[in-house]
Each structure stands twice: as C-alpha cells, then as structure tokens.
Design a protein around this motif. Structure first.
Motif, mmCIF file in Angstrom:
data_model
loop_
_atom_site.group_PDB
_atom_site.id
_atom_site.type_symbol
_atom_site.label_atom_id
_atom_site.label_comp_id
_atom_site.label_asym_id
_atom_site.label_seq_id
_atom_site.Cartn_x
_atom_site.Cartn_y
_atom_site.Cartn_z
ATOM 1 N N ASP A 320 40.151 49.019 44.347
ATOM 2 C CA ASP A 320 40.457 47.927 45.260
ATOM 3 C C ASP A 320 39.288 46.955 45.364
ATOM 4 O O ASP A 320 38.130 47.357 45.424
ATOM 5 C CB ASP A 320 40.780 48.473 46.650
ATOM 6 C CG ASP A 320 42.037 49.333 46.638
ATOM 7 O OD1 ASP A 320 42.913 49.069 45.793
ATOM 8 O OD2 ASP A 320 42.116 50.263 47.466
ATOM 9 N N ALA A 321 39.611 45.683 45.404
ATOM 10 C CA ALA A 321 38.584 44.659 45.586
ATOM 11 C C ALA A 321 38.222 44.555 47.056
ATOM 12 O O ALA A 321 39.055 44.770 47.939
ATOM 13 C CB ALA A 321 39.083 43.321 45.067
ATOM 14 N N SER A 324 39.478 39.303 48.395
ATOM 15 C CA SER A 324 40.502 38.786 47.487
ATOM 16 C C SER A 324 41.073 37.473 47.986
ATOM 17 O O SER A 324 41.161 37.234 49.193
ATOM 18 C CB SER A 324 41.648 39.805 47.338
ATOM 19 O OG SER A 324 41.186 41.014 46.784
ATOM 20 N N ARG A 467 38.862 39.372 38.158
ATOM 21 C CA ARG A 467 38.127 40.394 38.905
ATOM 22 C C ARG A 467 36.651 40.207 38.576
ATOM 23 O O ARG A 467 36.236 40.415 37.430
ATOM 24 C CB ARG A 467 38.615 41.796 38.558
ATOM 25 C CG ARG A 467 40.103 41.985 38.843
ATOM 26 C CD ARG A 467 40.604 43.365 38.422
ATOM 27 N NE ARG A 467 40.169 44.415 39.339
ATOM 28 C CZ ARG A 467 39.279 45.354 39.046
ATOM 29 N NH1 ARG A 467 38.688 45.360 37.840
ATOM 30 N NH2 ARG A 467 38.954 46.278 39.917
ATOM 31 N N HIS A 511 39.355 38.327 42.783
ATOM 32 C CA HIS A 511 38.777 39.444 43.522
ATOM 33 C C HIS A 511 37.267 39.466 43.359
ATOM 34 O O HIS A 511 36.753 39.279 42.250
ATOM 35 C CB HIS A 511 39.343 40.777 43.017
ATOM 36 C CG HIS A 511 40.829 40.866 43.016
ATOM 37 N ND1 HIS A 511 41.581 40.787 44.170
ATOM 38 C CD2 HIS A 511 41.712 41.026 42.003
ATOM 39 C CE1 HIS A 511 42.866 40.913 43.866
ATOM 40 N NE2 HIS A 511 42.969 41.049 42.551
#
Length: 724
Positions: A320-321, A324, A467, A511
């Motif tokens: 998980d970022a 975001s 990302r 992200h």
C-alpha cells in the motif's frame, strides 16, 4: 485616462491584515506610504521587497509591478529588503504546502487557517516559483493605493476632482501643470485611501511587460553589491567548520595540538555535532579545521549506495502507498487489457551553489545581530535565537543578496554555528563553509525510483499509474528549518509534485512510497518536478513509440484539456524544426505544466568522443501568463535549461560511510561555458494570471535529452544522471 475610469480593487484592499503595523524604516526625507513603498524628497521611489534575491530577478520584477501601478519613473526606482513582518508573509506558498499534503504545522487546518498561521508567524519564504504569483496583487494594490493619495494631494492644490488626474513618469498629470511625486509626497499621506481603489488604465507609459534593466545588476557588475562574504565589522574574526558524516554523527575528538600550530588561529571549538576554528583570516581558520582532523561516531547505519538502492527497491515493492492521488478507476482500467511497464530512477543531485553557506554574527550585550543569505528570514532568525539560547526579540537579522542556491539557502546550519561561536568569543565572527564542507553537507535532491504502468487503446492513454519511491525531502527541510526534525519517512504530496501527467487520462493514480535512505535531503531547483517530469515525459515517449505514433502527435491528441501546453508544444516544435524524432534525428521533446505556467522544450544532442552527451541546441516555448519583464523570463528559462543540463548529464554522486564521492565542483561534471547550447526562448502571449518561471524549464531538460538520445541511438536511458 483618468484614474476613476478603471476597475477598483475593493475586495483585495479590504482584506489586508490591517491589525499589523508596517515597520518599514524611513530615512530622513523619506515618506512611507504603506508597507511596500517610500517616496523621498529627492524623487527616489523605494520598494520594499519581501522575497530574497537569489539571482532570479525579484529585486526588479516585484518593484516593476508597484512602479507600474504607481506611474513612477523607472530611473528613480530603488529597492531594499523588507523587514520581518506579518504583512510580508508568503500565504500562497503556505497554501500550496497544504495542497501538497506536506506533514507540517499547516496540515489539515484549512486555507483560511493557513493564511492566518502564515501571517501571524510572519512566514516570509522564497521558493516554489511563488514570488510573482504571491505578491503581484499586493504590490499592485500598494501602488494603486499610493497613487490615489498622490492624486488627491495634487487635486487639492489644483482645485479639481482627483479622479480626473493621472500619473506617468513620476508625475501627476492632467492638471494645469505636471507635479512631481516628490513635491507632494509629504502632503499625500494625510489623505485617506478610498475603499474602491482605481487601477491605472490605458496602455501608454506602462512599465509592466517591458524588458526594463535589472536594478541589482549595476552593483553586481561594479562590485558594490554586498553579499554575506563582504560584511566587515570592527574586531571581526573568521571561522571555518567541519561536521561529520550524514546522519546522527557526534564529535568524538580533535587534534588540538596540530590546530594550535597554524599561524593566526584564535580559538578552537568542539560542539557535539561539529568542530570549528576561528582565526585572523579565513584561510588560517580552514587550515586549522583540517589540522583538527575531527573524528565522529555515528550510532546508526551510515548511508551508502547499497542502502540507498535497497531503500528505494524495498519501497517500490511495498504493497500500500502512504500517499495517493487518484481519479477515475485506475485499478480496474489497468487490469482490463494489455499494460506497458517501465522502471525509472534518479540519483541524488547537488545544489552546488557558487556561494557556500555563510553567516556573520555579532553580540552587543544580550542582543545578537546576524548577516546572512536566507530564503526564510523569520525562521532563520528563530534558528539563531534557539542556537544562542535567547529570545527572538533579541535577534536582528540583516538578509543579504544570495549567491545562488535555489532551496539551499533555506538551510540555517551556518547561521546557528556563527551564533554559537560569536556567543563564546564575545566578538564578531564571520563563518564561511569551505567548498569541501558545502559539498559534503549539501542538502541533496533526494534519490527516487518509479514504476510506471499504462494501458493504451487505439493510440490513446486509457489508464496510468505511477508508484514513486523517494524520501520526504520537503518534510526533512522544514524539520531542519523549524527545529522540529524530520525523518524523511513520512508520506507527503511534495515528494510526487509534478507526477500527474498534463494529458487527458480518465483513470490515473500517483502513489508516494517513502524511502528511508539515511540521507539528509532538501529542496533542489524545481524540487520533485525534476524527477517526476523525467519519469512522466520519458514514459510518454516510450508509449508513443510502442503505439507506432510520432511523439508530438501522440502528445497533442491528449491535450484538449490543456490548450496552453499544446500551444507551447506546437510552438517549440515549429521553431526547433521538429522532424518527427525519427531514428537518427537526435531531436527530443518534453513538456510540463507547473506553478501556473507551461513549457515545452526541444533539444538537439550529439555524442562526444568520450561518449558523454552534449546538447547543441535547445528551443523552449513558455506560457507564464501575463509577463512582468520578458527579459527576466528569458534569463530564467535559459538559466534553468543550463541548470537542468548539469543535473541530467553531470557525474553521478555515490555515497560511502555517509559521505558523498564529490568534494567540489570538479567532481560534479557540471557544464562549462563552452558547453552551453544555442538557446532560443519563445514567450507565448497570454492574458492569464502570472505564473512561476524560476524553476519552470528545469524539469523538461532531462526527459528531452533522454528522448533525443533514444531517437539518435535506439537506446532508452531510464536513470538520472544520463550515462550513455
């Protein structure tokens, strides 16, 4: 045209924080009109500038705004730095800090509360290409308000309605005879500023939009300009300093006997974080510091290349970022068809300012005076007070001209060290970091890595995900500046600034994945935009090639929502002779929108015999809204291109045991004057609000070069700095 025929500034003037009194000092014969303006009996018009002059031209462009609205004669306009005061707070930069999600004192408190916080704490900041954007309205209002007072004073003398008069060339006109501002300034301040302030009308005798000569250049050319290193005080000694490796380093010991043998040494200092020497001249002080051979201990692991690379890789692998930005349904779109993926990275980059960190400190009784180049005078004053162990009210800070270092002069380490040394010696001290110290302790642009994923359909982008792993450099910089600390592990929007592509993409996600690299990172010119634009525009070029489309056409079809950038792209391509970027063409394109402005860049490259990349030609098209001074805009764009070339093609910086491989300019591989390409800058006419320019051209340089390299060689470079 008379003043009353123009549009008023009722709302903006009414919102000025009038509960704060101006503290602009007036010399004999000067009449202050408001926090930004003084007019003297000899005709001089002095504008107080609340932003630091780093070479970007704010000592000209900001006075130009006020002088234009006032109707002044440019030959009589001068400038001085504004004192620390809530009236000069940079509310815009504080607001953008919130918008970026920066974890700081601003987070979560809202726009109004942010403005209040910035104002009440006199948060004077220079950065984020915000000077014109933040202060154009206030300077226009200040000039217009003073103009109404001058018109009223002249009207009383002539027995006419003041709204029938006008100003131009430092005179009130439209009456029986012209009358100089200087002749009525003393009387004018006794009148009342109307609620509805008329702005100047017409296009004649205007200063805004003209390539007026810079006010700071004559003194810089003849040597009379005073930088921090030019300060000379009675009884002053000189100091040099050496700190330990990047990290939680503590001084373990020094060789005092060796340092004492250096001729001219006055005193040796052992601080828990650094060692210093004071002497009758700086050369002796620096030799003494070298002789001290300070040893340091660091309890935590020191940064090195392996740790940095591992931190970025691990962050990218994280699920998980932490922060975001998303629109549409990117996950669903990206899972529904063929995807294209690429991984990019950027190494650290040094600020490498011509002027290293420096400060002069003097105690008089229990009061401390500081002379220093700073982008945050209020916070620098607070840092000096903390270091000296006294209240801020006992510290007077004199901001000097800054010898380069966009973002670097937010750092206050030299100011704090000078205050400590001066407190011990009880005499004035001028501390200047050596080039080696400046390079080793630089607040580097953080390293970053990005996983880029996109899906196309019919040659159009359908989904996009970026990302990005990087330390939270802005959090670290603000932590050092405020004395609150900052690990760089917190998520922040500032770490991915500029990562949202300017193209029509219905489903996208960006992200931020914080990475603990062990480095002390900070603000580099254009900050995160310098690597996010590289990731985005290089990937866009890859997608165009994958779709079998010419890169310019691929971009243009996705810019229906950004016509200003589309015009910049088409303009740069037309002027630069874009040939489609076919194999062997050596031409590359890149575009970016930021700080309310838009830029497109075309470059032509060649390969040197040593396999390094050389930029032969650069063509930039810029839309920065209404232009205050076109010559300064060109200077900033040209300077940003050269700066960007240095960051894109310079030598990589490696780390071992918490220390960088570079020790000076020669280790950075920066471009020389002979390496400067032929640069063309086209300013696109616009009536939009002024945007920022200081950092605008830096982000597009690296991707344009990388895209040109691909056209020339067929190879794709995905890491900064670019190495063939």
């Amino acid at each position: 045209m008379g003043g009353g025929a123009a549009v008023g500034l009722l709302v903006a003037w009414g919102l000025w924080p009038r509960e704060y009194e101006a503290n602009l000092r007036a010399a004999p014969g000067e009449t202050p009109f408001n926090a930004f303006l003084k007019i003297a009996r000899d005709g001089r018009v002095t504008v107080a500038v609340p932003q630091a002059e780093i070479g970007q031209g704010v000592y000209t462009s900001l006075p130009q705004i006020l002088a234009d609205e006032l109707g002044a004669d440019w030959r009589t306009v001068g400038v001085e730095p504004a004192p620390i005061n809530p009236l000069y707070a940079n509310q815009l930069l504080a607001e953008e800090t919130i918008a970026g999600g920066l974890p700081s004192a601003f987070e979560g408190i809202g726009r109004w509360a942010t403005q209040e916080y910035a104002t009440r704490t006199a948060l004077m900041l220079t950065g984020g290409s915000s000077s014109i954007r933040a202060f154009e309205p206030r300077l226009r209002e200040a000039g217009a308000a003073a103009r109404t007072l001058l018109l009223q004073a002249a009207a009383k003398r002539f027995g006419v309605d003041w709204q029938t008069l006008d100003t131009a060339g430092g005179m009130v006109t439209g009456g029986p005879r012209p009358i100089r501002f200087a002749d009525i300034a003393g009387e004018a301040v006794d009148f009342t500023v109307p609620d509805d302030i008329p702005v100047r009308g017409g296009v004649d005798n205007r200063l805004v939009g003209q390539p007026l000569p810079r006010l700071d250049l004559p003194a810089k050319v003849d040597g009379s300009a005073q930088f921090a290193g030019d300060i000379r005080l009675h009884g002053m000694v000189y100091a040099a300093v050496r700190a330990g490796p990047i990290g939680d380093s503590r001084l373990a010991g020094v060789d005092r006997d060796a340092a004492d043998k250096v001729s001219g040494v006055f005193a040796i200092f052992e601080h828990e974080r650094w060692a210093a020497a004071a002497a009758t001249n700086w050369w002796a002080a620096n030799r003494a510091v070298e002789a001290l051979a300070p040893a340091f201990t660091t309890p935590n692991p020191l940064a090195d290349d392996a740790r940095i690379e591992r931190a970025l890789t691990d962050a990218l692998k994280a699920g998980d970022a932490a922060h975001s930005i998303a629109r549409g349904e990117p996950d669903a779109v990206l899972e529904s068809g063929d995807r294209y993926r690429a991984v990019y990275s950027a190494g650290v980059a040094a600020n490498a300012p011509m002027e290293p960190l420096t400060a002069t400190a003097r105690f008089t009784g229990d009061r401390l005076e500081i002379w220093a180049p700073t982008q945050a005078p209020g916070l620098a004053r607070a840092a000096a007070a903390r270091a000296a162990g006294i209240g801020e009210g006992r510290v007077t800070l004199y901001p000097t001209l800054i010898g380069s270092g966009y973002g670097r002069k937010l750092e206050t380490a030299a100011i704090e060290q000078a205050a400590v040394i001066a407190g011990h010696l009880k005499r004035p001290v001028q501390l200047t970091w050596s080039r080696v110290e400046e390079t080793m302790q630089d607040s580097f642009r953080p390293p970053a890595a990005a996983e880029m994923v996109a899906r196309m359909e019919g040659g159009r982008l359908m989904g996009w995900r970026a990302r990005i792993a990087a330390p939270s450099a802005a959090s670290q910089a603000i932590g050092r500046l405020t004395g609150r600390g900052g690990s760089g592990r917190e998520a922040e929007g500032a770490a991915v600034d500029g990562a949202i592509p300017p193209y029509d993409v219905e489903a996208l996600a960006v992200h931020h994945l914080p990475a603990d690299t062990g480095l002390a990172t900070g603000i580099w010119r254009s900050a995160a935009h310098s690597y996010t634009a590289f990731f985005t525009e290089s990937f866009i070029d890859e997608l165009a090639r994958k779709a079998g489309m010419e890169p310019l056409s691929f971009r243009m079809q996705m810019l229906s929502g950004n016509p200003r950038l589309a015009r910049c792209l088409s303009t740069a391509a037309a002027i630069g002779g874009w040939d489609g970027g076919t194999a062997g063409s050596a031409l590359g394109l890149a575009a970016h929108s930021a700080w309310g402005s838009h830029v497109a860049l075309l470059v032509e490259i060649a390969m040197r015999p040593d396999k390094r990349i050389k930029v032969n030609r650069a063509v930039a098209a810029v839309d920065c809204g209404r232009v205050i001074n076109p010559e300064i805009v060109r200077q900033l764009v040209e300077g940003g291109i050269v700066y960007g070339i240095g960051g894109a093609t310079g030598s990589p910086i490696s780390f071992s045991a918490g220390l960088p491989s570079a020790r000076g300019f020669g280790d950075l591989g920066l471009p020389l004057l002979a390496d400067t390409p032929e640069i063309t800058v086209e300013i696109v006419e616009s009536e939009e609000d002024p945007g920022g320019v200081t950092e605008l051209s830096v982000p597009v340089v690296a991707p344009a070069i990388a895209n040109a390299f691909h056209a020339l060689t067929g190879r794709r470079l995905r890491r900064l700095p670019l190495a063939a």
